[in-house]
Design a protein around this motif. Structure first.
Motif, mmCIF file in Angstrom:
data_model
loop_
_atom_site.group_PDB
_atom_site.id
_atom_site.type_symbol
_atom_site.label_atom_id
_atom_site.label_comp_id
_atom_site.label_asym_id
_atom_site.label_seq_id
_atom_site.Cartn_x
_atom_site.Cartn_y
_atom_site.Cartn_z
ATOM 1 N N VAL A 196 64.404 20.362 129.055
ATOM 2 C CA VAL A 196 65.302 21.482 128.110
ATOM 3 C C VAL A 196 65.529 19.962 127.812
ATOM 4 O O VAL A 196 65.933 19.012 128.339
ATOM 5 N N ALA A 197 65.988 19.777 126.653
ATOM 6 C CA ALA A 197 67.222 19.528 125.378
ATOM 7 C C ALA A 197 68.899 20.388 125.209
ATOM 8 O O ALA A 197 68.803 21.457 124.615
ATOM 9 N N VAL A 198 69.779 19.199 124.654
ATOM 10 C CA VAL A 198 70.101 20.197 124.299
ATOM 11 C C VAL A 198 70.456 19.268 122.646
ATOM 12 O O VAL A 198 70.308 17.664 122.584
ATOM 13 N N ILE A 199 70.955 20.237 121.482
ATOM 14 C CA ILE A 199 71.294 19.223 120.384
ATOM 15 C C ILE A 199 73.311 19.722 120.283
ATOM 16 O O ILE A 199 73.716 20.466 119.887
ATOM 17 N N THR A 200 73.597 18.448 120.259
ATOM 18 C CA THR A 200 75.424 18.890 120.223
ATOM 19 C C THR A 200 75.591 17.807 118.584
ATOM 20 O O THR A 200 74.500 17.490 118.525
ATOM 21 N N LYS A 201 76.359 19.121 117.846
ATOM 22 C CA LYS A 201 76.915 19.001 116.727
ATOM 23 C C LYS A 201 78.385 18.134 116.693
ATOM 24 O O LYS A 201 78.983 18.656 117.606
ATOM 25 N N ARG A 202 77.981 16.650 116.419
ATOM 26 C CA ARG A 202 79.145 16.146 116.049
ATOM 27 C C ARG A 202 79.804 15.741 115.099
ATOM 28 O O ARG A 202 79.274 16.350 114.059
ATOM 29 N N SER A 203 81.617 15.235 114.727
ATOM 30 C CA SER A 203 81.277 15.335 113.930
ATOM 31 C C SER A 203 81.046 14.112 112.609
ATOM 32 O O SER A 203 81.392 14.259 111.849
ATOM 33 N N ASN A 204 79.924 12.981 113.054
ATOM 34 C CA ASN A 204 79.547 12.158 112.696
ATOM 35 C C ASN A 204 77.904 13.306 112.614
ATOM 36 O O ASN A 204 77.087 11.893 112.260
ATOM 37 N N GLY A 205 77.417 13.640 112.721
ATOM 38 C CA GLY A 205 76.555 13.956 112.554
ATOM 39 C C GLY A 205 75.799 14.754 114.019
ATOM 40 O O GLY A 205 76.461 15.248 114.999
ATOM 41 N N TYR A 206 73.944 14.855 113.857
ATOM 42 C CA TYR A 206 73.919 15.871 115.684
ATOM 43 C C TYR A 206 72.969 14.798 115.764
ATOM 44 O O TYR A 206 72.142 13.770 115.778
ATOM 45 N N PHE A 207 72.875 15.062 117.513
ATOM 46 C CA PHE A 207 72.355 14.011 118.209
ATOM 47 C C PHE A 207 70.939 15.334 119.537
ATOM 48 O O PHE A 207 71.644 15.837 119.994
ATOM 49 N N ILE A 208 70.719 14.788 119.657
ATOM 50 C CA ILE A 208 69.639 15.206 120.558
ATOM 51 C C ILE A 208 70.059 14.901 122.183
ATOM 52 O O ILE A 208 69.903 13.424 121.972
ATOM 53 N N THR A 209 69.566 15.181 123.252
ATOM 54 C CA THR A 209 69.878 14.229 124.949
ATOM 55 C C THR A 209 69.450 15.102 125.442
ATOM 56 O O THR A 209 68.826 15.964 125.759
ATOM 57 N N HIS A 210 68.464 14.709 126.643
ATOM 58 C CA HIS A 210 67.371 14.929 127.380
ATOM 59 C C HIS A 210 68.345 15.227 128.736
ATOM 60 O O HIS A 210 69.575 14.733 128.634
ATOM 61 N N VAL A 211 68.245 16.974 128.823
ATOM 62 C CA VAL A 211 68.564 17.684 130.148
ATOM 63 C C VAL A 211 67.947 17.717 131.630
ATOM 64 O O VAL A 211 68.410 17.181 132.406
ATOM 65 N N GLU A 212 65.941 18.233 131.465
ATOM 66 C CA GLU A 212 65.495 18.323 132.314
ATOM 67 C C GLU A 212 64.574 18.200 132.333
ATOM 68 O O GLU A 212 64.044 18.337 131.167
ATOM 69 N N GLY A 213 63.698 17.910 132.943
ATOM 70 C CA GLY A 213 62.163 17.456 133.187
ATOM 71 C C GLY A 213 61.722 16.376 133.233
ATOM 72 O O GLY A 213 62.577 15.344 132.943
ATOM 73 N N VAL A 214 60.713 16.132 134.067
ATOM 74 C CA VAL A 214 59.970 14.627 134.346
ATOM 75 C C VAL A 214 60.236 13.610 132.686
ATOM 76 O O VAL A 214 60.751 12.336 132.755
ATOM 77 N N LEU A 215 59.485 14.373 131.517
ATOM 78 C CA LEU A 215 59.244 13.657 130.723
ATOM 79 C C LEU A 215 60.397 14.026 129.225
ATOM 80 O O LEU A 215 60.753 14.727 129.441
#
Length: 251
Positions: A196-215
């Motif tokens: 699982v990962a999250v894509i966050t929308k910020r004032s300076n663009g979009y960012f992806i962050t790992h949340v769950e899983g070995v890989l």
């Protein structure tokens, strides 16, 4: 109101702890932020991390595991009134502010967390429609041909951005060509219990962050690692066997 944890044993209140740090550790060792002196609790049992305005709990390979709402977890997005169990101890997560305003972000604009999950990991709900919830095909890995339809929670957008809206388009599998507008502050993608990962929308663009899983997810074939990675137009994300192209809608 600041998020907090309420520790109890057999329904008897023991203590409460504000979640005022980026990382809050729980365990039997005395150096933990929440110290539980019980042999059923590992020395470093679990940790709660803050990502944006949200909190995630992660089991730190403890001996007896960590449960949230009676389900064994590895990493879990906490929601108001969730019950964490470590042995016979219970920890209640309290975040009434997020519950009452759908987790308003720092600039005061509301958002709804959108979860796209693979149908094998959830209970089908198409027969029991809920207001403001519509059905949409989930992103499905090519190795599972019998994927059906998952639910995608959607509400009218309440926030605006000063930059182009991001979108993702599925590049492989039975859902190839499907698109999703990233018009919420937080979009969660993946397969629960796998990756699982999250894509966050910020004032300076979009960012992806790992949340769950070995890989970790990959962007253009490179692992994201544990830190947030900025997304650029036409980046290719691979998550749980699904390839998706991120692009900016300039229309």
């Amino acid at each position: 109101m600041m998020a907090k944890l309420i520790l109890s044993l057999e329904n008897k209140f023991l203590n409460q702890y504000p979640l005022d740090k980026a990382l809050t550790t729980i365990g039997r060792r005395t150096n933990n932020d929440i110290h539980i002196d019980n042999l059923a609790v590992s020395g470093e049992h679990a940790a709660i991390s803050k990502i944006g305005q949200d909190y995630y709990i992660e089991d730190l390979a403890s001996t007896n595991g960590t449960l949230v709402n009676a389900q064994m977890i590895k990493k879990h997005f906490l929601q108001h009134a969730d019950i964490i169990e470590l042995g016979k101890y219970q920890i209640k997560y309290i975040n009434e502010a997020a519950s009452s305003n759908l987790g308003a972000d720092v600039d005061g604009s509301g958002f709804e967390k959108t979860m796209m999950v693979f149908p094998s990991a959830i209970r089908m709900t198409e027969q029991t429609p809920v207001p403001s919830v519509i059905s949409a095909p989930a992103i499905a890995p090519t190795s599972t041909p019998d994927m059906a339809t998952a639910t995608l929670s959607v509400s009218p957008a309440t926030d605006t951005v000063a930059f182009a809206i991001g979108r993702i388009q599925v590049l492989n599998g039975s859902s190839v060509g499907r698109e999703l507008a990233l018009n919420k502050a937080l979009t969660t993608l993946g397969k629960t219990g796998v990756q699982v990962a999250v894509i966050t929308k910020r004032s300076n663009g979009y960012f992806i962050t790992h949340v769950e899983g070995v890989l970790f997810p990959t962007v253009n074939g490179t692992s994201t690692g544990a830190q947030a990675v900025a997304l650029k137009d036409h980046d290719v994300i691979e998550l749980a066997g699904v390839k998706m192209e991120f692009y900016l809608d300039n229309v």
